[in-house]
Design a protein around this motif. Structure first.
Motif, short mmCIF file in Angstrom:
data_model
loop_
_atom_site.label_atom_id
_atom_site.label_comp_id
_atom_site.label_asym_id
_atom_site.label_seq_id
_atom_site.Cartn_x
_atom_site.Cartn_y
_atom_site.Cartn_z
N ILE A 20 31.37 32.27 37.76
CA ILE A 20 32.60 33.06 37.67
C ILE A 20 33.07 33.11 36.23
O ILE A 20 33.42 32.09 35.64
CB ILE A 20 33.71 32.47 38.56
N GLU A 21 33.08 34.33 35.67
CA GLU A 21 33.67 34.55 34.36
C GLU A 21 35.14 34.90 34.55
O GLU A 21 35.51 35.55 35.51
CB GLU A 21 32.97 35.71 33.64
N TRP A 22 35.98 34.46 33.63
CA TRP A 22 37.42 34.72 33.63
C TRP A 22 38.09 34.14 34.87
O TRP A 22 38.82 34.83 35.58
CB TRP A 22 37.71 36.22 33.51
N PRO A 23 37.90 32.85 35.16
CA PRO A 23 38.48 32.25 36.37
C PRO A 23 39.95 31.86 36.24
O PRO A 23 40.52 31.31 37.19
CB PRO A 23 37.62 30.99 36.56
N GLN A 24 40.59 32.16 35.12
CA GLN A 24 41.97 31.75 34.89
C GLN A 24 42.93 32.25 35.97
O GLN A 24 43.94 31.62 36.24
CB GLN A 24 42.47 32.25 33.52
N ILE A 25 42.62 33.36 36.60
CA ILE A 25 43.48 33.98 37.60
C ILE A 25 43.45 33.21 38.93
O ILE A 25 44.34 33.36 39.76
CB ILE A 25 43.08 35.47 37.82
N ILE A 26 42.47 32.35 39.11
CA ILE A 26 42.32 31.60 40.37
C ILE A 26 43.33 30.47 40.39
O ILE A 26 43.31 29.58 39.54
CB ILE A 26 40.89 31.04 40.51
N LYS A 27 44.22 30.49 41.38
CA LYS A 27 45.25 29.45 41.48
C LYS A 27 44.72 28.19 42.14
O LYS A 27 45.07 27.08 41.74
CB LYS A 27 46.46 29.99 42.24
N LYS B 47 44.31 41.41 38.08
CA LYS B 47 45.62 41.18 37.47
C LYS B 47 46.51 40.25 38.31
O LYS B 47 47.45 39.67 37.80
CB LYS B 47 46.35 42.50 37.23
N ALA B 48 46.22 40.13 39.60
CA ALA B 48 47.04 39.27 40.47
C ALA B 48 46.11 38.44 41.36
O ALA B 48 45.11 38.95 41.86
CB ALA B 48 47.97 40.12 41.33
N SER B 49 46.48 37.20 41.57
CA SER B 49 45.62 36.33 42.38
C SER B 49 45.48 36.84 43.81
O SER B 49 44.49 36.55 44.48
CB SER B 49 46.13 34.89 42.36
#
Length: 150
Positions: A114-121, A94-96
């Motif tokens: 990596i699945e769901w990499p949207q959280i990676i800044k 939930k948080a980077s």
């Protein structure tokens, strides 16, 4: 690692097409490559990973293993002769700040999925992106691949 240079959209209307794509991708991947996989739940990310890992195992005369989503444990690791494949699923992150201990991009002798990499800044510049999408009626799927030439 390679430099992203090309985009290609591929239809994945069946598991057979997903398996065929995994065979093509397996021949192109290099140790050090990082694949970021975007897409909704159920669109085929983990199915693709299963075929890809099993193809690496098959090519290296290794026993095929069951490949499942690491949604709850965040990481599954597969030994392929002289390198590893790290399969991450960041859906539950939930948080980077929670990513610090995962060491996502410091696995030098590996291929990282990596699945769901949207959280990676801060993503490495040299990644391969797979953008899985439903086509209209949820029965048909496609994937847009950025950074891998066939």
């Amino acid at each position: 690692m390679r430099i992203a240079t090309k985009s290609e959209k591929i239809d994945l209307f069946s598991e057979e097409k997903t398996s065929d794509l995994a065979k093509k991708v397996q021949k192109k991947l290099l140790v050090g490559d990082i694949i970021l996989m975007f897409g909704e739940i159920g669109v085929g990310k983990t199915t693709f990973v299963k075929y890809l890992i099993n193809q690496f195992q098959r090519e290296n005369n290794l026993q095929l293993t069951e490949v499942t989503s690491p949604t709850f444990n965040l990481l599954n690791e597969y030994k392929i002769k002289d390198f590893n494949i790290y399969h991450y699923d960041l859906f539950r992150i939930k948080a980077s700040s929670e990513l610090k201990d995962l060491d996502l991009f410091n696995n030098t002798n590996s291929i990282t999925l990596i699945e769901w990499p949207q959280i990676i800044k801060e993503k490495p510049k040299k990644t391969i992106e797979f953008i899985f999408e439903y086509e209209g009626d949820y029965e048909k799927r496609s994937v847009l691949i950025n950074g891998l030439n066939f």
